[in-house]
Design a protein around this motif. Structure first.
Motif, mmCIF file in Angstrom:
data_model
loop_
_atom_site.group_PDB
_atom_site.id
_atom_site.type_symbol
_atom_site.label_atom_id
_atom_site.label_comp_id
_atom_site.label_asym_id
_atom_site.label_seq_id
_atom_site.Cartn_x
_atom_site.Cartn_y
_atom_site.Cartn_z
ATOM 1 N N GLY A 173 0.786 -1.220 0.000
ATOM 2 C CA GLY A 173 0.000 0.000 0.000
ATOM 3 C C GLY A 173 0.816 1.266 0.000
ATOM 4 O O GLY A 173 0.264 2.365 0.167
ATOM 5 N N GLY A 174 2.122 1.169 -0.171
ATOM 6 C CA GLY A 174 2.951 2.361 -0.135
ATOM 7 C C GLY A 174 4.030 2.313 -1.191
ATOM 8 O O GLY A 174 4.015 1.482 -2.097
ATOM 9 N N VAL A 175 4.977 3.239 -1.069
ATOM 10 C CA VAL A 175 6.088 3.324 -2.008
ATOM 11 C C VAL A 175 7.190 2.367 -1.554
ATOM 12 O O VAL A 175 7.547 2.330 -0.382
ATOM 13 C CB VAL A 175 6.638 4.770 -2.063
#
Length: 649
Positions: free
Chosen positions: A623-625
């Motif tokens: 869900g993130g970088v």
């Protein structure tokens, strides 16, 4: 006669008991036998006001500059040294050897007149645990030259006690001499310190006196000093001093006290090792611990060697031995007996090496050196002060089970080992293989060698892969068979571990200091080299000095001009299969299992030139970088031995 060198006025003054204006008392040692020369010195009045120890000459103005008794430090565990008698009263044996003619006569020389009834406090000082006088009673004995009324002509000689100790002195470090109440000691008198009382004697010539003294000194007449020191690191020194001198009325006697203790017994280590080249200057040698530079070698990780050979294109301490390259660390082992450097004194008492005495060697590597071998070579017997470090074709290897025997080819038929972090045992060699028993220097080579089963030219063999990026440190010691000698234990506090080898590697080293056991993290390595590259790695966990470390694990290959992704979970799984597990670590604790599932540090070695390899590490964040994990490169793979590796991102 030396008496003629003393002026008539001075001799007349002595006859009337006038004093010199002396400021200190002295101790003088003579190493000559009891002959006319000793009798002449003994009966000569010293005219100095201070202690003048110079080259032997005029006894009236100079004190004999004889050295203290010099004994091997290895013998100082428990011995009694008897002064005034040949051989110091030490019974010679196959173990302890004594120069049978060596002796020291000990004289006390006050530089002022001493009235009858005076008292002297004499003290032994030492850095040893146990030193003491060991006699029932001690005496000051004076051989006096009697002068005619003209004050210049010697008419006769008399020998008599002039002082004795106040009671027994066994086990004492401090004792009191009391001057006979009816005797006055002239300034500059030489008083022999002895444990034998003498009835008054008179002689008409020095020869008569010498004949009597020869019998007197040989029939005991000693000064017994017990020397006990159970510290294997200590190098004992024993000194003697007069700390107090008073008349019977309690008045201090100037010129009756020594200003500086006089060294009586000195010890030096007979067996020393790991010396650099010795020059001919006075004491111009040094131990490797003072300026130790390890031998350097670089493992070749590129084709065709692939970690099975050394890279001779990188500067190092290589020697080709019968088709095998070795990294040589050359050091000298010295037996100080008889063969001396300029300015050194002969040992009066020394150790004779026994057939069962052993030398212990403890080399420890910072990593597993795998197929590389550690061995010890003897170059050649060296007996001179200037040791030859040139390689000899007939040099041979040591074995721990039998004495080394030269071979015509110099091939190694002896003990060698694949070192790792926890060697199974310390090497034990015959002591007389390492040291020349008659005294002198021997040069030995401590070698890290390629596997001897290689071929020339090189043919790659995975079983011959050597370790890389490690150091070796060595410690050595001695175990004597005789319990009366001081061992040089590996555990002694003065033991010095010295760096002997620094083995680097060419190729490319990449370090990822932050690795999770997850397939959500990976390392991508690109190989732009024209040859397929192999990848190895080292790994350890997060428990400080207790961290499990596994080295030289094969990970896989990367084809030429290609890149490959390695999942962190796969890397750790391969490490586990290679033994990376807390239960296999010495001293494992119950909480160490957490490191297998926690964070790790991994160092990769890629067998391709460093300008052809690049790497990146990424951690996937749901869900993130995605997070880029630092990858550090060793920009100094072939670093000098005295510089640390430089790791940069």
């Amino acid at each position: 006669m030396k008496k003629t060198l003393v002026s008539a006025a001075i001799l007349a003054g002595l006859a009337s008991a006038n004093a010199y204006a002396g400021t200190e008392a002295c101790f003088e040692y003579s190493s000559s036998a009891a002959d006319v020369s000793l009798a002449d010195r003994w009966s000569t009045i010293y005219t100095g006001a201070t202690c003048n120890y110079t080259v032997a000459g005029d006894e009236s103005t100079q004190l004999f500059p004889s050295q203290p008794v010099l004994i091997a430090q290895e013998i100082t565990k428990d011995n009694t040294v008897t002064l005034n008698v040949p051989g110091f009263g030490i019974p010679g044996s196959s173990v302890v050897q004594v120069n049978p003619t060596a002796l020291r006569h000990v004289f006390f020389v006050p530089t002022t007149n001493i009235p009858g009834g005076s008292r002297f406090e004499v003290e032994l000082t030492s850095n040893a645990n146990g030193v003491s006088f060991e006699d029932n009673q001690l005496y000051f004995v004076l051989l006096k030259a009697n002068l005619a009324t003209d004050g210049t002509t010697v008419t006769s000689y008399s020998l008599t006690n002039v002082a004795s100790t106040d009671g027994a002195v066994n086990g004492e470090t401090q004792l009191t001499f009391v001057v006979d109440a009816t005797t006055s000691i002239s300034a500059g008198s030489r008083l022999l310190v002895t444990n034998r009382s003498i009835n008054p004697q008179s002689f008409t010539t020095l020869q008569e006196a010498a004949d009597f003294l020869n019998t007197f000194t040989k029939a005991s007449g000693g000064l017994n000093i017990a020397l006990q020191d159970n510290d294997n690191c200590n190098v004992p020194v024993v000194s003697i001093a007069v700390t107090s001198a008073e008349t019977d009325a309690g008045r201090d006697i100037e010129g009756g006290v020594t200003s500086t203790p006089r060294m009586l017994i000195e010890s030096v280590e007979q067996f020393t090792g790991l010396h650099n080249t010795m020059s001919t200057g006075v004491n111009a040698y040094s131990l490797v611990g003072e300026n130790g530079v390890p031998a350097r070698g670089t493992v070749d990780s590129l084709d065709p060697s692939r970690l099975t050979e050394f890279d001779l294109n990188v500067a190092g301490d290589y020697v080709r031995m019968h088709g095998v390259d070795e990294v040589h660390y050359n050091k000298i082992f010295r037996n100080r007996r008889d063969v001396l450097l300029p300015g050194e004194q002969d040992l009066d008492v020394f150790v004779n090496i026994q057939a069962t005495d052993r030398l212990l060697l403890d080399p420890v590597a910072s990593k597993d050196i795998k197929a590389a071998r550690f061995l010890v070579r003897d170059r050649a017997l060296q007996g001179s002060v200037t040791a030859d470090l040139n390689w000899e074709d007939t040099a041979y290897c040591f074995t721990t089970t039998s004495r080394a025997t030269p071979t015509s080819t110099g091939t190694c038929i002896a003990t060698w080992s694949h070192l790792d972090l926890a060697p199974t045992s310390v090497f034990s060699y015959y002591l007389d293989d390492f040291f020349i028993n008659a005294g002198g220097l021997k040069t030995h080579t401590f070698s890290v060698a390629e596997d001897e089963n290689g071929t020339d030219p090189v043919t790659y063999d995975a079983d011959r892969i050597m370790g890389y990026s490690y150091d070796i440190a060595m410690d050595w010691g001695i175990e004597f068979t005789d319990a009366g000698l001081k061992d040089k234990s590996l555990a002694r506090t003065c033991s010095v571990t010295v760096p002997s080898h620094n083995i680097t590697v060419n190729g490319t080293q990449l370090k990822v200091p932050y690795v999770f056991d997850t397939n959500a993290q990976w390392v991508r390595i690109a190989n732009e080299h024209a040859e397929t590259a192999e990848v190895y790695f080292d790994i350890f966990g997060e428990e400080g000095s207790n961290a499990v470390q596994t080295e030289n694990v094969f990970l896989g290959t990367i084809p030429a001009n290609s890149a490959k992704v390695f999942l962190a979970s796969d890397v750790i799984e391969i490490a586990r299969a290679d033994g990376y597990d807390h239960t296999q670590a010495p001293g494992a604790t119950t909480n160490r299992g957490s490191q297998v599932n926690g964070r790790h540090t991994v160092t990769f070695l890629v067998t391709a030139p460093s300008d052809k390899v690049h790497g990146v590490s990424v951690q996937k964040i749901p869900g993130g970088v995605d997070r880029v994990i630092p990858v550090l490169r060793n920009h100094d793979e072939t670093k000098p031995a005295d510089r640390a590796a430089i790791w940069q991102q």
